[in-house]
Design a protein around this motif. Structure first.
Motif, PDB file in Angstrom:
ATOM      1  N   CYS A  39       0.821  -1.207   0.000  1.00  0.00           N
ATOM      2  CA  CYS A  39       0.000   0.000   0.000  1.00  0.00           C
ATOM      3  C   CYS A  39       0.858   1.262   0.000  1.00  0.00           C
ATOM      4  O   CYS A  39       0.715   2.130  -0.861  1.00  0.00           O
ATOM      5  N   TYR A  40       1.786   1.369   0.954  1.00  0.00           N
ATOM      6  CA  TYR A  40       2.524   2.638   1.056  1.00  0.00           C
ATOM      7  C   TYR A  40       3.560   2.792  -0.048  1.00  0.00           C
ATOM      8  O   TYR A  40       3.868   3.913  -0.462  1.00  0.00           O
ATOM      9  N   ARG A  43       1.559   3.979  -3.014  1.00  0.00           N
ATOM     10  CA  ARG A  43       1.229   5.392  -2.781  1.00  0.00           C
ATOM     11  C   ARG A  43       2.432   6.275  -3.097  1.00  0.00           C
ATOM     12  O   ARG A  43       2.311   7.312  -3.762  1.00  0.00           O
ATOM     13  N   TYR A  46       2.998   6.266  -6.904  1.00  0.00           N
ATOM     14  CA  TYR A  46       1.938   6.949  -7.650  1.00  0.00           C
ATOM     15  C   TYR A  46       2.003   8.464  -7.444  1.00  0.00           C
ATOM     16  O   TYR A  46       1.939   9.232  -8.418  1.00  0.00           O
ATOM     17  N   LEU A  47       2.132   8.907  -6.204  1.00  0.00           N
ATOM     18  CA  LEU A  47       2.154  10.344  -5.936  1.00  0.00           C
ATOM     19  C   LEU A  47       3.427  11.002  -6.461  1.00  0.00           C
ATOM     20  O   LEU A  47       3.413  12.174  -6.842  1.00  0.00           O
ATOM     21  N   GLY A  51       1.311  11.845  -9.645  1.00  0.00           N
ATOM     22  CA  GLY A  51       0.529  12.871  -8.969  1.00  0.00           C
ATOM     23  C   GLY A  51       0.939  14.267  -9.416  1.00  0.00           C
ATOM     24  O   GLY A  51       1.846  14.448 -10.231  1.00  0.00           O
ATOM     25  N   THR A 133      -4.999   0.754  -3.947  1.00  0.00           N
ATOM     26  CA  THR A 133      -4.294   1.981  -3.546  1.00  0.00           C
ATOM     27  C   THR A 133      -4.287   3.002  -4.674  1.00  0.00           C
ATOM     28  O   THR A 133      -4.504   4.203  -4.452  1.00  0.00           O
ATOM     29  N   TYR A 137      -5.928   6.820  -4.536  1.00  0.00           N
ATOM     30  CA  TYR A 137      -5.156   8.055  -4.697  1.00  0.00           C
ATOM     31  C   TYR A 137      -5.325   8.710  -6.062  1.00  0.00           C
ATOM     32  O   TYR A 137      -4.786   9.798  -6.284  1.00  0.00           O
ATOM     33  N   LYS A 138      -6.084   8.072  -6.955  1.00  0.00           N
ATOM     34  CA  LYS A 138      -6.452   8.747  -8.194  1.00  0.00           C
ATOM     35  C   LYS A 138      -7.409   9.892  -7.901  1.00  0.00           C
ATOM     36  O   LYS A 138      -7.467  10.882  -8.623  1.00  0.00           O
ATOM     37  N   THR A 140      -8.815  12.773  -5.162  1.00  0.00           N
ATOM     38  CA  THR A 140      -8.422  13.532  -3.971  1.00  0.00           C
ATOM     39  C   THR A 140      -9.504  13.469  -2.893  1.00  0.00           C
ATOM     40  O   THR A 140      -9.238  13.785  -1.730  1.00  0.00           O
ATOM     41  N   PRO A 143      -8.993  10.075  -0.133  1.00  0.00           N
ATOM     42  CA  PRO A 143      -8.066  10.297   0.987  1.00  0.00           C
ATOM     43  C   PRO A 143      -8.575  11.326   1.986  1.00  0.00           C
ATOM     44  O   PRO A 143      -8.374  11.171   3.195  1.00  0.00           O
TER      45      PRO A 143
END
Length: 204
Positions: A39-40, A43, A46-47, A51, A133, A137-138, A140, A143
């Motif tokens: 998961c992290y 994240r 991706y970010l 992002g 995940t 996070y696609k 906003t 989250p």
């Protein structure tokens, strides 16, 4: 631990050996940790690469790809990070065979068929976690909603479980305070007091 990459094989080897050794609770905790890692890390990936840029505009405008001096070593590392895990395929592990006389050997044995089932299970869980995940996070909104509904846990994780504060309070500050006391007692009182006393005696 994405399936067929090296991290997957090493993770699977750990989970499998924990299971066949009879430590079912540890297996559950290790599996949960693997899910959290998937998961992290997703994240983070991706970010960082997909992002919106959240830094200074000036820095973004002057950013560029690294030169060959960096890209070639990174490419070599990436290649082995991606494919070196194949030396540890369940039931045909070259690395396990190579190290068997150097490391402690478990007395526990399990079915290779069952090991493949476990590998498939952990791989499936990892893939589901990765895509879930990305889906979260696609947007906003998701989250933001999760941070509001789990405000306590969000604040705890945002502050890194207050590990830095605990470390500073339990270790750093006592060392600093102790050092100051030693400095005052030895340096100021004894050493400087002795030297000042000699100087004063000479002047008299």
């Amino acid at each position: 631990g994405f399936p067929l990459l090296s991290g997957f094989f090493s993770k699977d080897e750990i989970l499998w050996n924990v299971w066949i050794s009879g430590h079912k609770f540890l297996w559950f905790m290790a599996t949960l940790t693997a899910i959290m890692t998937a998961c992290y890390m997703t994240r983070l990936l991706y970010l960082t690469f997909y992002g919106n840029y959240r830094g200074i505009a000036h820095t973004y405008e002057h950013s560029h790809e690294s030169g060959k001096l960096m890209l070639i070593p990174l490419g070599i590392l990436a290649f082995f990070s991606a494919f070196f895990g194949f030396v540890g395929i369940p039931g045909h592990s070259i690395i396990a065979e190579f190290l068997k006389n150097s490391l402690y050997e478990f007395e526990y044995e399990g079915s290779h068929h069952l090991e493949l089932i476990f590998a498939g299970f952990s791989g499936t869980i990892s893939v589901i976690t990765i895509f879930l995940t990305i889906y979260i996070y696609k947007s906003t909104k998701i989250p933001a909603i999760l941070s509001q509904k789990m405000a306590g846990f969000y604040k705890l994780s945002l502050n890194k479980y207050y590990i830095d504060e605990l470390y500073e309070g339990a270790i750093i500050n006592p060392i600093k305070n102790g050092s100051r006391r030693i400095f005052k007692a030895i340096d100021l009182c004894i050493i400087e007091g002795f030297l000042n006393g000699i100087a004063k005696k000479c002047m008299d």
